[in-house]
Write an enzyme that holds these catalytic residues in place. Structure first.
Site, PDB file in Angstrom:
ATOM      1  N   SER A   1      44.946 -45.642 -33.042  1.00 48.61           N
ATOM      2  CA  SER A   1      45.993 -45.007 -32.234  1.00 48.61           C
ATOM      3  C   SER A   1      47.252 -45.863 -32.339  1.00 48.61           C
ATOM      4  O   SER A   1      47.171 -47.047 -32.720  1.00 48.61           O
ATOM      5  CB  SER A   1      45.524 -44.969 -30.770  1.00 48.61           C
ATOM      6  OG  SER A   1      46.590 -44.673 -29.898  1.00 48.61           O
TER       7      SER A   1
ATOM      8  N   TYR B   1      41.490 -48.587 -23.232  1.00 53.97           N
ATOM      9  CA  TYR B   1      41.835 -47.839 -24.452  1.00 53.97           C
ATOM     10  C   TYR B   1      42.625 -48.726 -25.416  1.00 53.97           C
ATOM     11  O   TYR B   1      42.327 -48.796 -26.607  1.00 53.97           O
ATOM     12  CB  TYR B   1      42.655 -46.610 -24.051  1.00 53.97           C
ATOM     13  CG  TYR B   1      42.920 -45.624 -25.162  1.00 53.97           C
ATOM     14  CD1 TYR B   1      41.960 -44.671 -25.512  1.00 53.97           C
ATOM     15  CD2 TYR B   1      44.130 -45.617 -25.849  1.00 53.97           C
ATOM     16  CE1 TYR B   1      42.201 -43.748 -26.521  1.00 53.97           C
ATOM     17  CE2 TYR B   1      44.370 -44.706 -26.863  1.00 53.97           C
ATOM     18  CZ  TYR B   1      43.408 -43.771 -27.190  1.00 53.97           C
ATOM     19  OH  TYR B   1      43.655 -42.863 -28.202  1.00 53.97           O
TER      20      TYR B   1
HETATM   21  P1  NAD Z   1      39.009 -34.699 -28.284  1.00 55.10           P
HETATM   22  O1  NAD Z   1      38.606 -34.942 -26.870  1.00 55.10           O
HETATM   23  O2  NAD Z   1      39.594 -33.376 -28.672  1.00 55.10           O
HETATM   24  O3  NAD Z   1      37.771 -34.985 -29.248  1.00 55.10           O
HETATM   25  C1  NAD Z   1      36.936 -36.093 -29.036  1.00 55.10           C
HETATM   26  C2  NAD Z   1      35.656 -35.845 -29.794  1.00 55.10           C
HETATM   27  O4  NAD Z   1      34.782 -36.946 -29.511  1.00 55.10           O
HETATM   28  C3  NAD Z   1      34.924 -34.583 -29.360  1.00 55.10           C
HETATM   29  O5  NAD Z   1      34.260 -34.022 -30.472  1.00 55.10           O
HETATM   30  C4  NAD Z   1      33.905 -35.117 -28.347  1.00 55.10           C
HETATM   31  O6  NAD Z   1      32.758 -34.281 -28.208  1.00 55.10           O
HETATM   32  C5  NAD Z   1      33.556 -36.425 -29.014  1.00 55.10           C
HETATM   33  N1  NAD Z   1      32.969 -37.396 -28.129  1.00 55.10           N
HETATM   34  C6  NAD Z   1      33.400 -37.838 -26.909  1.00 55.10           C
HETATM   35  N2  NAD Z   1      32.537 -38.727 -26.402  1.00 55.10           N
HETATM   36  C7  NAD Z   1      31.541 -38.867 -27.310  1.00 55.10           C
HETATM   37  C8  NAD Z   1      30.355 -39.626 -27.369  1.00 55.10           C
HETATM   38  N3  NAD Z   1      29.992 -40.444 -26.355  1.00 55.10           N
HETATM   39  N4  NAD Z   1      29.565 -39.494 -28.459  1.00 55.10           N
HETATM   40  C9  NAD Z   1      29.878 -38.652 -29.462  1.00 55.10           C
HETATM   41  N5  NAD Z   1      30.990 -37.903 -29.467  1.00 55.10           N
HETATM   42  C10 NAD Z   1      31.805 -38.009 -28.396  1.00 55.10           C
HETATM   43  O7  NAD Z   1      40.004 -35.907 -28.644  1.00 55.10           O
HETATM   44  P2  NAD Z   1      41.080 -36.092 -29.822  1.00 55.10           P
HETATM   45  O8  NAD Z   1      42.409 -36.044 -29.191  1.00 55.10           O
HETATM   46  O9  NAD Z   1      40.775 -35.253 -30.980  1.00 55.10           O
HETATM   47  O10 NAD Z   1      40.796 -37.632 -30.161  1.00 55.10           O
HETATM   48  C11 NAD Z   1      40.025 -38.043 -31.277  1.00 55.10           C
HETATM   49  C12 NAD Z   1      40.329 -39.509 -31.564  1.00 55.10           C
HETATM   50  O11 NAD Z   1      41.713 -39.654 -31.847  1.00 55.10           O
HETATM   51  C13 NAD Z   1      40.037 -40.455 -30.390  1.00 55.10           C
HETATM   52  O12 NAD Z   1      39.490 -41.654 -30.875  1.00 55.10           O
HETATM   53  C14 NAD Z   1      41.408 -40.678 -29.783  1.00 55.10           C
HETATM   54  O13 NAD Z   1      41.494 -41.916 -29.119  1.00 55.10           O
HETATM   55  C15 NAD Z   1      42.266 -40.649 -31.028  1.00 55.10           C
HETATM   56  N6  NAD Z   1      43.681 -40.345 -30.764  1.00 55.10           N
HETATM   57  C16 NAD Z   1      44.057 -39.148 -30.215  1.00 55.10           C
HETATM   58  C17 NAD Z   1      45.405 -38.892 -30.009  1.00 55.10           C
HETATM   59  C18 NAD Z   1      45.904 -37.581 -29.451  1.00 55.10           C
HETATM   60  O14 NAD Z   1      47.086 -37.470 -29.146  1.00 55.10           O
HETATM   61  N7  NAD Z   1      45.091 -36.559 -29.330  1.00 55.10           N
HETATM   62  C19 NAD Z   1      46.349 -39.878 -30.341  1.00 55.10           C
HETATM   63  C20 NAD Z   1      45.923 -41.092 -30.880  1.00 55.10           C
HETATM   64  C21 NAD Z   1      44.572 -41.311 -31.095  1.00 55.10           C
END
Ligand code: NAD
Length: 274
Positions: free
Chosen positions: A156, A169
């Site tokens: 991130s 985080y």
């Molecule tokens: P999201 O909530 O849409 O997806 C998260 C995924 O992780 C889902 O498939 C969920 O089922 C799975 N998950 C959650 N807990 C879990 C566990 N204990 N075991 C297995 N699977 C699990 O989130 P996203 O926004 O797509 O984020 C995905 C990654 O990207 C994360 O690591 C997040 O920190 C990172 N990220 C997101 C953003 C953003 O703006 N969306 C920005 C920077 C980084």
């Protein structure tokens, strides 16, 4: 001269056909975008994450029918090392190897340090950081044996800079960037690369829900929430898309990225340039 030409075309004309890509947390959001992009490149996919069984089955069936690849699903909880180990048993039994490992599963919780729930701290460190150690330690022996592998960690912008109230985080994502460097150094001579993608805000269903919530909470239009609240630190004032993240992962998995290792690719609209 001829040799150079051959190397150039091999790097550009890469294919993921037949490769096995495991993407943690790929039942929604960024992970699903990355899984779909890798499948579009011809890779077989291991989906992981939570959700309603019928939704996951639909996602799985879509990838199979759109891209003609094999898809396996594991519901392993990334906070549980034994479940991660069982997932690898399943994948190795079905596909024999993991060629591309994408550590993407992640959760968030926002609170001041003094009030941060201890259980939330533990869960965020386990899911956002320790799971990447467990998947990597299980994937690396097979990659080393093959002399080829890719580990792509979805960190991130918070792996590069801090924000108040996001202690667990930010700590986990900075840790993931550190882990990325160490893995890259350990296997630098083995045909394996390890890199981290550092997105700013990415448009996902979760972000959409936040926009609606914030608009209601502050009684301001959604455009104002997007520009001045959510994207306050993102200079280009637009969300990255899950397709863009998928494209970056496909690039990092390609032969063209063979010399890129131990580094971060910020997809944050300029956030960490400020
Ligand atoms: P999201 O909530 O849409 O997806 C998260 C995924 O992780 C889902 O498939 C969920 O089922 C799975 N998950 C959650 N807990 C879990 C566990 N204990 N075991 C297995 N699977 C699990 O989130 P996203 O926004 O797509 O984020 C995905 C990654 O990207 C994360 O690591 C997040 O920190 C990172 N990220 C997101 C953003 C953003 O703006 N969306 C920005 C920077 C980084």
């Amino acid at each position: 001269m001829n040799v150079e030409k051959k190397e150039t075309s091999a790097a550009v004309g890469h294919s993921l056909k037949g490769k096995v890509c495991l993407v943690t947390g790929s039942t929604s959001g960024i992970g699903l975008g990355i899984a779909r992009a890798l499948a579009a490149g011809g890779a077989n996919i291991v989906l992981n994450g939570f959700g309603k069984p019928e939704d996951i089955e639909a996602v799985q069936a879509d990838i199979v029918s759109e891209f003609g690849v094999s898809v396996v699903y594991s519901g392993a909880d990334m906070s549980d090392p034994d479940a991660i180990s069982d997932m690898f048993d399943l994948v190795l039994d079905r596909f024999g190897a993991v060629d591309v490992l994408v550590n993407n599963a992640g959760i968030q919780h926002v609170a001041p340090v003094a009030e941060f729930p201890v259980a939330k701290w533990d869960a965020i460190l386990a899911i956002n950081l320790s799971s990447a150690f467990h998947t990597a330690r299980l994937a690396l022996p097979g990659m080393i044996e093959k002399g080829w592998g890719r580990i792509i960690n979805v960190a991130s912008a918070h792996g590069l800079v801090g924000s108040a109230f996001k202690s667990a985080y930010v700590a986990a994502k900075h840790g993931m960037v550190g882990l990325t460097k160490v893995i890259a150094l350990e296997v630098a001579e083995k045909g394996i690369t390890c890199n981290a993608i550092c997105p700013g805000y990415v448009y996902t269903p979760l972000v959409e829900a936040q926009i609606e919530d914030q608009a209601k909470a502050h009684n301001i239009p959604r455009e104002e929430v997007i520009r001045n609240v959510m994207l306050a630190r993102q200079p280009n004032k637009r969300f990255a898309t899950t397709d863009e993240l998928g494209g970056i992962a496909v690039f990092l998995a390609s032969d063209a990225a063979a010399s890129i290792t131990g580094t971060t690719i910020a997809a944050d609209g300029g956030w960490t340039a400020t």
